[in-house]
Design a protein around this motif. Structure first.
Motif, PDB file in Angstrom:
ATOM      1  N   ASP A 124     -13.099  26.618   6.779  1.00 10.07           N
ATOM      2  CA  ASP A 124     -12.297  26.005   5.450  1.00 10.07           C
ATOM      3  C   ASP A 124     -12.607  24.825   5.087  1.00 10.07           C
ATOM      4  O   ASP A 124     -13.180  24.019   5.757  1.00 10.07           O
ATOM      5  N   GLU A 135     -11.774  32.603   4.186  1.00  6.20           N
ATOM      6  CA  GLU A 135     -12.075  33.749   4.997  1.00  6.20           C
ATOM      7  C   GLU A 135     -12.964  34.853   4.395  1.00  6.20           C
ATOM      8  O   GLU A 135     -12.872  35.043   3.075  1.00  6.20           O
ATOM      9  N   ASN A 147      -8.206  34.706  -1.804  1.00  4.20           N
ATOM     10  CA  ASN A 147      -8.524  33.570  -1.251  1.00  4.20           C
ATOM     11  C   ASN A 147      -8.347  32.276  -2.209  1.00  4.20           C
ATOM     12  O   ASN A 147      -8.369  30.943  -1.747  1.00  4.20           O
TER      13      ASN A 147
END
Length: 287
Positions: A124, A135, A147
């Motif tokens: 991240d 992810e 996301n």
């Protein structure tokens, strides 16, 4: 900064002649260092406020560089007490001309041809001061919704910037998203490609800075270039010659810019809300 100054001198084996503050936004303190070994850029912030931010920036710069585009070399990265510090190569800047935009288009198309099996990244990072979840997902639809958009609309709702009706509107938009965006393989993206994150260095060479990298739909990078201006429109023609775009990409700019607009809604307030509402209404109503 005196302790940091001494640390830098020891770590780089240089004498610092001067430290000149540069504009670095609201997150980082940014300085140009003039040293006995030349000039460098130093960025620092509070690591408790932005955990791993500068380490992730260093990784992103290295990843972009591996694709063949020019980024500042990461000279050093370290933490000391409450601070995290990143030291980068310094570039002299010059005024951009048509040649620069041609080189930029070529570099960006090469970057976007770096691909991956999935959308996302194996770590991240950040966009601005907001954490960005990367992810891996198997489709752009899934990645963009799960996301990118859903975490931000939740945050905006919790901050009372969006209402329950806004959340319902987004749910309707999600049901038609797959009909709006053409399927393409994942491309390595800069991720925050506004004009402030692109330098014109000596010889009209483009330099990519301050990335928020991940593998995504390349139209997201192109959309970001259109959000605040500062990019010569000629680069789009050059880019299309290098790596042709799917028909109608201009009509999808506002869809992909929902993400940076939600970022700006959270960071800077309601002036971004009407634009977000208009996009959701426009594309949901059509379907």
């Amino acid at each position: 900064m005196m302790v940091v100054k001494k640390l830098i001198e020891d770590r780089l084996s240089v004498d610092i002649i001067s430290m000149s503050p540069l504009s670095g936004g609201d997150i980082n303190d940014v300085y140009m260092l003039d040293t006995s070994a030349g000039q460098f850029i130093i960025k620092s912030n509070y690591r408790e406020m932005f955990p791993n931010m500068l380490e992730r920036e260093a990784k992103g710069l290295k990843q972009l560089g591996k694709s063949g585009v020019t980024t500042p070399e990461v000279i050093d990265h370290f933490e000391h007490d409450e601070l995290q510090v990143l030291i980068l190569q310094y570039f002299e800047e010059e005024r951009a001309n048509k040649e620069f935009w041609m080189y930029f288009a070529q570099d960006l198309s090469n970057l976007h041809q770096s691909s991956h099996t999935f959308f996302g990244l194996d770590y991240d990072n950040y966009i601005g001061s907001l954490q960005q979840a990367n992810e891996f997902k198997s489709s752009w639809e899934q990645f963009f919704i799960e996301n990118r958009i859903k975490p931000l609309i939740k945050k905006a709702f919790d901050n009372k910037l969006l209402s329950e009706s806004h959340l319902n509107s987004f749910e309707g938009f999600f049901t038609v998203f797959s009909e709006l965006i053409p399927v393409e393989p994942p491309s390595l993206l800069h991720g925050d490609l506004w004009s402030g994150n692109l330098l014109c260095s000596a010889g009209q060479k483009p330099v990519f800075i301050d990335p928020a990298v991940y593998f995504g739909h390349r139209e997201a990078d192109l959309a970001m270039t259109q959000m605040f201006g500062g990019f010569d429109s000629a680069f789009l023609n050059f880019y299309n010659d290098c790596f042709p775009l799917e028909k109608g990409w201009q009509n999808r700019i506002s869809i992909h810019n929902l993400y940076p607009n939600l970022v700006h809604l959270i960071l800077f307030g309601r002036s971004y809300l009407s634009g977000i509402e208009n996009v959701i209404k426009r594309f949901t109503r059509k379907n």
